[in-house]
Design a protein around this motif. Structure first.
Motif, PDB file in Angstrom:
ATOM      1  N   PHE A 217      36.431  -5.539 -12.642  1.00 45.76           N
ATOM      2  CA  PHE A 217      36.833  -6.905 -12.291  1.00 45.76           C
ATOM      3  C   PHE A 217      35.441  -7.644 -11.532  1.00 45.76           C
ATOM      4  O   PHE A 217      35.025  -7.028 -10.579  1.00 45.76           O
TER       5      PHE A 217
ATOM      6  N   GLU B  94      38.074 -12.538  -9.881  1.00 46.70           N
ATOM      7  CA  GLU B  94      39.082 -11.996 -10.944  1.00 46.70           C
ATOM      8  C   GLU B  94      40.110 -11.230 -10.242  1.00 46.70           C
ATOM      9  O   GLU B  94      41.358 -11.627 -10.222  1.00 46.70           O
TER      10      GLU B  94
ATOM     11  N   VAL C  86      43.045 -14.991 -13.752  1.00 49.42           N
ATOM     12  CA  VAL C  86      42.204 -15.079 -14.547  1.00 49.42           C
ATOM     13  C   VAL C  86      42.530 -14.007 -15.526  1.00 49.42           C
ATOM     14  O   VAL C  86      42.759 -13.024 -15.271  1.00 49.42           O
TER      15      VAL C  86
ATOM     16  N   LEU D 216      41.804 -11.291 -18.632  1.00 48.18           N
ATOM     17  CA  LEU D 216      40.944 -10.646 -18.902  1.00 48.18           C
ATOM     18  C   LEU D 216      41.265  -9.921 -20.146  1.00 48.18           C
ATOM     19  O   LEU D 216      42.354  -9.419 -20.216  1.00 48.18           O
TER      20      LEU D 216
END
Length: 217
Positions: free
Chosen positions: A186, A190, A212, A214
């Motif tokens: 991360f 994030e 966020v 990912l």
């Protein structure tokens, strides 16, 4: 009226003294705020013996009295004094040793900030999903407790409702508790928004930003 004026003058002097205490710039010291609503990533930007200024990556938690915890586990009681944009000012509950704070001494090598979450997840290994609990998470890894034992170096996928899956590898095991190194780390912002979405404050605050997303290759 005279007593009220005297009290206001005392409060004013206290605030000025707090602001005028010598400050030491800490360009980037990762820490976390602990409060009733959860644990949140922050960055300490400067401190004095009486207060600190920190940066957040999302809306601030609603709590007034919190704890500021460093990566070495040192914990300081703080009271929120102001909030402006993505920065917050705190007053320490008692005068601190600035040199000790900056040195951040520890018996171990410096560790990344870990956020305790206690969230249900599914751990998928070799196509089989097993219920587990996500105990904590950092930029590089996670600690989970599962109902089965996974082999060391086994590839696993951690599935969290409402979030993208996280691929990782089991690095250590103690009973049914496993340490997983994430395949993709991360970024700090994030991690902050990921944790916000999984905790009560993030789940109930309509103004909180979306986490966020990912994705792993």
């Amino acid at each position: 009226m005279r007593q009220a004026a005297q009290d206001a003058a005392v409060q004013g002097r206290t605030f000025v003294e707090m602001r005028e205490a010598p400050r030491s710039s800490l360009m980037f010291r990762t820490a976390k705020l602990l409060c009733e609503s959860g644990e949140y990533v922050c960055v300490v930007r400067d401190i004095s013996a009486t207060g600190a200024r920190v940066r957040l990556f999302h809306a601030p938690p609603p709590d007034t009295h919190l704890f500021l915890e460093l990566a070495n586990g040192d914990r300081y009681g703080v009271e929120r004094m102001w909030h402006r944009d993505d920065h917050m000012g705190f007053r320490f509950s008692c005068t601190i040793d600035v040199d000790h704070f900056i040195a951040e001494p520890s018996l171990y090598s410096r560790r990344p900030i870990r956020l305790k979450l206690q969230r249900p997840v599914d751990v998928v290994a070799e196509g089989i999903a097993s219920p587990a609990v996500l105990l904590d998470i950092s930029q590089q890894g996670a600690r989970i407790e599962a109902g089965r034992k996974f082999a060391l170096e086994q590839k696993v996928r951690i599935a969290i409702e409402g979030q993208s899956s996280r691929l990782g590898c089991v690095r250590w095991r103690s009973g049914y508790t496993h340490g997983v190194v994430l395949q993709q780390t991360f970024k700090l912002d994030e991690l902050a928004n990921f944790a916000l979405a999984l905790q009560p404050f993030g789940a109930t605050d309509p103004n909180a930003p979306s986490p966020v997303a990912l994705r792993y290759a």
